[in-house]
Design a protein around this motif. Structure first.
Motif, PDB file in Angstrom:
ATOM      1  N   ALA A 162      30.437 -31.440  11.291  1.00 42.39           N
ATOM      2  CA  ALA A 162      29.819 -32.679  10.806  1.00 42.39           C
ATOM      3  C   ALA A 162      28.375 -32.444  10.373  1.00 42.39           C
ATOM      4  O   ALA A 162      27.932 -32.944   9.327  1.00 42.39           O
ATOM      5  N   VAL A 163      27.645 -31.663  11.166  1.00 47.52           N
ATOM      6  CA  VAL A 163      26.243 -31.405  10.841  1.00 47.52           C
ATOM      7  C   VAL A 163      26.131 -30.531   9.590  1.00 47.52           C
ATOM      8  O   VAL A 163      25.340 -30.816   8.686  1.00 47.52           O
ATOM      9  N   SER A 164      26.935 -29.475   9.524  1.00 44.09           N
ATOM     10  CA  SER A 164      26.894 -28.585   8.360  1.00 44.09           C
ATOM     11  C   SER A 164      27.308 -29.301   7.085  1.00 44.09           C
ATOM     12  O   SER A 164      26.786 -29.025   5.995  1.00 44.09           O
ATOM     13  N   GLY A 170      24.121 -28.589   5.400  1.00 43.11           N
ATOM     14  CA  GLY A 170      24.384 -27.232   4.925  1.00 43.11           C
ATOM     15  C   GLY A 170      24.238 -26.199   6.031  1.00 43.11           C
ATOM     16  O   GLY A 170      23.601 -26.438   7.052  1.00 43.11           O
ATOM     17  N   LYS A 171      24.816 -25.034   5.818  1.00 40.85           N
ATOM     18  CA  LYS A 171      24.839 -23.986   6.834  1.00 40.85           C
ATOM     19  C   LYS A 171      23.454 -23.410   7.125  1.00 40.85           C
ATOM     20  O   LYS A 171      23.153 -23.055   8.266  1.00 40.85           O
ATOM     21  N   ILE A 172      22.611 -23.303   6.106  1.00 42.96           N
ATOM     22  CA  ILE A 172      21.292 -22.699   6.320  1.00 42.96           C
ATOM     23  C   ILE A 172      20.443 -23.579   7.220  1.00 42.96           C
ATOM     24  O   ILE A 172      19.849 -23.099   8.202  1.00 42.96           O
ATOM     25  N   ALA A 173      20.374 -24.875   6.923  1.00 43.08           N
ATOM     26  CA  ALA A 173      19.613 -25.791   7.777  1.00 43.08           C
ATOM     27  C   ALA A 173      20.259 -25.902   9.148  1.00 43.08           C
ATOM     28  O   ALA A 173      19.566 -26.009  10.172  1.00 43.08           O
ATOM     29  N   MET A 174      21.590 -25.856   9.200  1.00 38.79           N
ATOM     30  CA  MET A 174      22.299 -25.904  10.478  1.00 38.79           C
ATOM     31  C   MET A 174      21.936 -24.705  11.340  1.00 38.79           C
ATOM     32  O   MET A 174      21.692 -24.843  12.547  1.00 38.79           O
ATOM     33  N   SER A 175      21.882 -23.525  10.745  1.00 36.90           N
ATOM     34  CA  SER A 175      21.532 -22.332  11.519  1.00 36.90           C
ATOM     35  C   SER A 175      20.088 -22.408  12.007  1.00 36.90           C
ATOM     36  O   SER A 175      19.784 -22.015  13.139  1.00 36.90           O
ATOM     37  N   ALA A 216      14.607 -33.997   8.585  1.00 33.81           N
ATOM     38  CA  ALA A 216      15.977 -34.524   8.558  1.00 33.81           C
ATOM     39  C   ALA A 216      16.273 -35.242   7.241  1.00 33.81           C
ATOM     40  O   ALA A 216      17.386 -35.168   6.717  1.00 33.81           O
ATOM     41  N   LEU A 217      15.273 -35.932   6.693  1.00 33.84           N
ATOM     42  CA  LEU A 217      15.426 -36.615   5.413  1.00 33.84           C
ATOM     43  C   LEU A 217      15.576 -35.602   4.280  1.00 33.84           C
ATOM     44  O   LEU A 217      16.479 -35.716   3.439  1.00 33.84           O
ATOM     45  N   GLU A 218      14.715 -34.595   4.270  1.00 32.00           N
ATOM     46  CA  GLU A 218      14.731 -33.586   3.208  1.00 32.00           C
ATOM     47  C   GLU A 218      16.036 -32.791   3.195  1.00 32.00           C
ATOM     48  O   GLU A 218      16.503 -32.353   2.138  1.00 32.00           O
ATOM     49  N   ASN A 219      16.643 -32.621   4.374  1.00 28.51           N
ATOM     50  CA  ASN A 219      17.864 -31.826   4.471  1.00 28.51           C
ATOM     51  C   ASN A 219      19.140 -32.658   4.424  1.00 28.51           C
ATOM     52  O   ASN A 219      20.241 -32.125   4.581  1.00 28.51           O
TER      53      ASN A 219
END
Length: 255
Positions: free
Chosen positions: A151-153, A157-162, A177-180
């Motif tokens: 759900a988060v990815s 996206g995976k980069i921000a998630m990592s 959080a807004l930017e991503n």
């Protein structure tokens, strides 16, 4: 409608075709398994209720939005079956949000940790305040955000998630959080947020309900495999929570 639980409660108000679900728990709006089950049940009921057009998901108070899993319940887990069952509670909620025929608007007034970030991610549109920082602290306590990761990815996206996962001790502010893409709109105060959210929900509720339901399907395309994936992830977390590392880390966090 008011469902009172031993620790926390779910309260629902329906007005103008908008169902507002409020969850509350004295420990920073965290989730024991009973509360997760009740939220899942409520979402499933509203999914098929033709008198409801839109759902708003919020937590009680002006402090934390959600502290994630109940530490007390995590510490009480003594076997793999119970561990998987507990984390399956979060899987049930996310899948209920995913398959719900109604669009879900999230209202995030304060900090979100772990499962709280997962809840926000599973919403279709999220209003937040400047105080709504986020953190995924799971890896620091010996587990990981395995159930909520899809759900988060999907949202950031995976980069921000990592980044969010590996920097487990760091808060990311609401602007991050807004930017991503986790939040759709951020406001300087709860009053400003609620005013904008209320107007948006009313407008959304005035649209063709069939069109909204079809749009929901489009927004969640290619997630059908979550009906098995999230429970496979719950088994991973259920195993890890039994480790001495995690037990010690949870006790330290509680102190």
């Amino acid at each position: 409608m008011d469902t009172t639980l031993q620790n926390g409660f779910i309260k629902t108000v329906i007005e103008n075709k908008i169902a507002t679900i409020t969850f509350s728990h004295p420990a920073s709006n965290s989730f024991p398994s009973s509360l997760l089950a009740d939220l899942t049940s409520q979402l499933n009921v509203f999914s098929d209720d033709d008198t409801i057009a839109v759902i708003v998901l919020k937590s009680a108070g002006e402090g934390a939005f959600c502290a994630g899993a109940s530490f007390d319940e995590l510490l009480s887990i003594t076997n793999l079956e119970d561990g998987k069952a507990f984390f399956s509670g979060f899987a049930n909620v996310i899948n209920a949000m995913r398959t719900c025929k109604k669009l879900i608007i999230g209202r995030v007034q304060g900090k979100a940790v772990g499962g709280g970030v997962g809840l926000a991610s599973a919403c279709d549109y999220v209003f937040a305040t400047d105080y709504a920082a986020v953190k995924l602290s799971e890896i620091a306590i010996g587990i990981g955000p395995f159930v909520i990761e899809p759900a988060v990815s999907r949202k950031i996206g995976k980069i921000a998630m990592s980044q969010l996962t590996l920097e487990a001790h760091e808060w990311k502010n609401a602007d991050w959080a807004l930017e991503n893409g986790l939040y759709t709109d951020v406001y300087p105060s709860i009053l400003d947020m609620d005013s904008a959210l209320g107007a948006f929900a009313l407008k959304l509720a005035s649209y063709n309900p069939e069109a909204l339901s079809e749009l929901k399907k489009v927004l969640w395309e290619n997630t059908d495999h979550w009906s098995t994936l999230l429970y496979e992830r719950a088994a991973i977390s259920g195993k890890l929570v039994l480790s001495d590392f995690t037990k010690n880390a949870l006790n330290q966090f509680k102190k």
